[in-house]
Design a protein around this motif. Structure first.
Motif, PDB file in Angstrom:
ATOM      1  N   ASN A  60       0.870  -1.553   0.086  1.00  0.00           N
ATOM      2  CA  ASN A  60       0.231   0.166   0.096  1.00  0.00           C
ATOM      3  C   ASN A  60       0.894   1.263   0.144  1.00  0.00           C
ATOM      4  O   ASN A  60       2.248   1.139   0.608  1.00  0.00           O
ATOM      5  CB  ASN A  60      -1.038  -0.384   1.578  1.00  0.00           C
ATOM      6  N   LEU A  62       0.799   4.646   0.969  1.00  0.00           N
ATOM      7  CA  LEU A  62      -0.132   5.551   1.761  1.00  0.00           C
ATOM      8  C   LEU A  62       0.394   7.059   2.002  1.00  0.00           C
ATOM      9  O   LEU A  62       1.972   7.333   2.214  1.00  0.00           O
ATOM     10  CB  LEU A  62       0.246   5.359   3.390  1.00  0.00           C
ATOM     11  N   GLU A  86       3.841   7.525  -7.641  1.00  0.00           N
ATOM     12  CA  GLU A  86       3.063   6.299  -8.132  1.00  0.00           C
ATOM     13  C   GLU A  86       4.221   4.615  -8.007  1.00  0.00           C
ATOM     14  O   GLU A  86       3.999   3.705  -8.344  1.00  0.00           O
ATOM     15  CB  GLU A  86       1.969   7.082  -8.737  1.00  0.00           C
ATOM     16  N   CYS A  94       2.940  -2.607  -4.848  1.00  0.00           N
ATOM     17  CA  CYS A  94       2.550  -1.575  -4.090  1.00  0.00           C
ATOM     18  C   CYS A  94       0.806  -2.285  -4.884  1.00  0.00           C
ATOM     19  O   CYS A  94       0.859  -1.861  -6.406  1.00  0.00           O
ATOM     20  CB  CYS A  94       2.318   0.135  -3.548  1.00  0.00           C
ATOM     21  N   ILE A  96      -2.153  -0.856  -3.576  1.00  0.00           N
ATOM     22  CA  ILE A  96      -2.898   0.798  -4.066  1.00  0.00           C
ATOM     23  C   ILE A  96      -2.256   2.073  -3.708  1.00  0.00           C
ATOM     24  O   ILE A  96      -0.918   1.278  -2.519  1.00  0.00           O
ATOM     25  CB  ILE A  96      -4.338  -0.228  -3.841  1.00  0.00           C
ATOM     26  N   GLN A  98      -3.397   5.486  -1.060  1.00  0.00           N
ATOM     27  CA  GLN A  98      -4.805   5.949  -0.446  1.00  0.00           C
ATOM     28  C   GLN A  98      -3.661   7.212  -0.080  1.00  0.00           C
ATOM     29  O   GLN A  98      -2.962   7.720  -0.201  1.00  0.00           O
ATOM     30  CB  GLN A  98      -5.091   4.799   0.575  1.00  0.00           C
ATOM     31  N   ASP A 100      -5.559  11.480   1.968  1.00  0.00           N
ATOM     32  CA  ASP A 100      -6.975  11.954   2.612  1.00  0.00           C
ATOM     33  C   ASP A 100      -6.992  13.631   2.074  1.00  0.00           C
ATOM     34  O   ASP A 100      -5.699  13.908   1.615  1.00  0.00           O
ATOM     35  CB  ASP A 100      -7.439  11.749   4.081  1.00  0.00           C
ATOM     36  N   PHE A 115      -7.738   8.121  -8.854  1.00  0.00           N
ATOM     37  CA  PHE A 115      -8.327   8.110  -7.580  1.00  0.00           C
ATOM     38  C   PHE A 115     -10.047   8.489  -7.288  1.00  0.00           C
ATOM     39  O   PHE A 115     -10.335   8.852  -7.833  1.00  0.00           O
ATOM     40  CB  PHE A 115      -7.595   8.511  -6.576  1.00  0.00           C
ATOM     41  N   VAL A 118     -13.854   7.337  -1.555  1.00  0.00           N
ATOM     42  CA  VAL A 118     -14.560   6.235  -0.797  1.00  0.00           C
ATOM     43  C   VAL A 118     -14.719   6.271   0.323  1.00  0.00           C
ATOM     44  O   VAL A 118     -15.271   5.232   0.820  1.00  0.00           O
ATOM     45  CB  VAL A 118     -13.419   4.821  -0.430  1.00  0.00           C
ATOM     46  N   LEU A 134      -8.917   6.596  -2.702  1.00  0.00           N
ATOM     47  CA  LEU A 134      -8.920   5.325  -3.576  1.00  0.00           C
ATOM     48  C   LEU A 134      -7.166   5.394  -4.614  1.00  0.00           C
ATOM     49  O   LEU A 134      -9.085   5.625  -5.378  1.00  0.00           O
ATOM     50  CB  LEU A 134      -9.265   3.931  -2.165  1.00  0.00           C
ATOM     51  N   LYS A 135      -6.800   4.846  -5.218  1.00  0.00           N
ATOM     52  CA  LYS A 135      -6.303   4.904  -6.258  1.00  0.00           C
ATOM     53  C   LYS A 135      -5.904   2.836  -6.255  1.00  0.00           C
ATOM     54  O   LYS A 135      -5.163   2.836  -5.365  1.00  0.00           O
ATOM     55  CB  LYS A 135      -5.098   5.353  -6.571  1.00  0.00           C
ATOM     56  N   GLN A 136      -6.637   2.284  -6.999  1.00  0.00           N
ATOM     57  CA  GLN A 136      -5.892   0.447  -7.145  1.00  0.00           C
ATOM     58  C   GLN A 136      -4.591   0.391  -8.514  1.00  0.00           C
ATOM     59  O   GLN A 136      -5.877   1.097 -10.099  1.00  0.00           O
ATOM     60  CB  GLN A 136      -7.360  -0.127  -7.227  1.00  0.00           C
TER      61      GLN A 136
END
Length: 147
Positions: A60, A62, A86, A94, A96, A98, A100, A115, A118, A134-136
């Motif tokens: 992940n 972050l 990324e 990774c 994903i 994430q 905020d 993104f 969520v 969130l981005k997958q």
């Protein structure tokens, strides 16, 4: 038992709490240390003018902070730094990313980068709306199979 209120930064207290949280996490997910990840841009005078900073852990990315100086906003630098960060996160395995952000910051910018919102915390007097995003890096079905 003694309950205490502390109104200042106390590194020893913070580190003790983090260590306890890590131990609990390890019991459920196995050990993995976080690895810092920052991508920055500097001007000709070697001043930082923009950057993305976060960490990778448990596949992940972050993202903790994204900042672009007022002079560099609107130039595509933020997008370029995000894409590079990324790309590095994906090299680390990774699946994903994430972050905020607040409503006045950059939710639309992040949505343009793929993104999705969520979760939200509604705004209230003195605080704007907050978005959890969130981005997958893989399709949802594949991500759910991997975890």
């Amino acid at each position: 038992m003694k309950i205490e209120v502390i109104n200042k930064n106390d590194k020893a207290v913070f580190d003790t709490l983090i260590e306890g949280l890590k131990q609990h996490k390890y019991e459920h997910m196995g050990p993995e240390e976080t690895a810092p990840l920052s991508v920055i841009a500097r001007d000709e005078a070697d001043n930082i003018i923009a950057g993305v900073s976060g960490r990778s852990i448990y596949r992940n990315f972050l993202i903790e902070v994204v900042w672009v100086s007022p002079e560099a906003r609107g130039t595509g630098l933020g997008r370029q730094l995000m894409e590079q960060a990324e790309m590095e996160a994906r090299k680390r395995g990774c699946l994903i990313a994430q972050l905020d952000t607040l409503s006045f910051q950059a939710p639309v910018f992040y949505q343009k980068l793929g993104f999705e919102i969520v979760g939200t915390v509604p705004g209230f007097p003195g605080s704007p709306e907050r978005y959890f995003m969130l981005k997958q890096y893989t399709d949802g079905a594949m991500l759910n199979e991997t975890i």
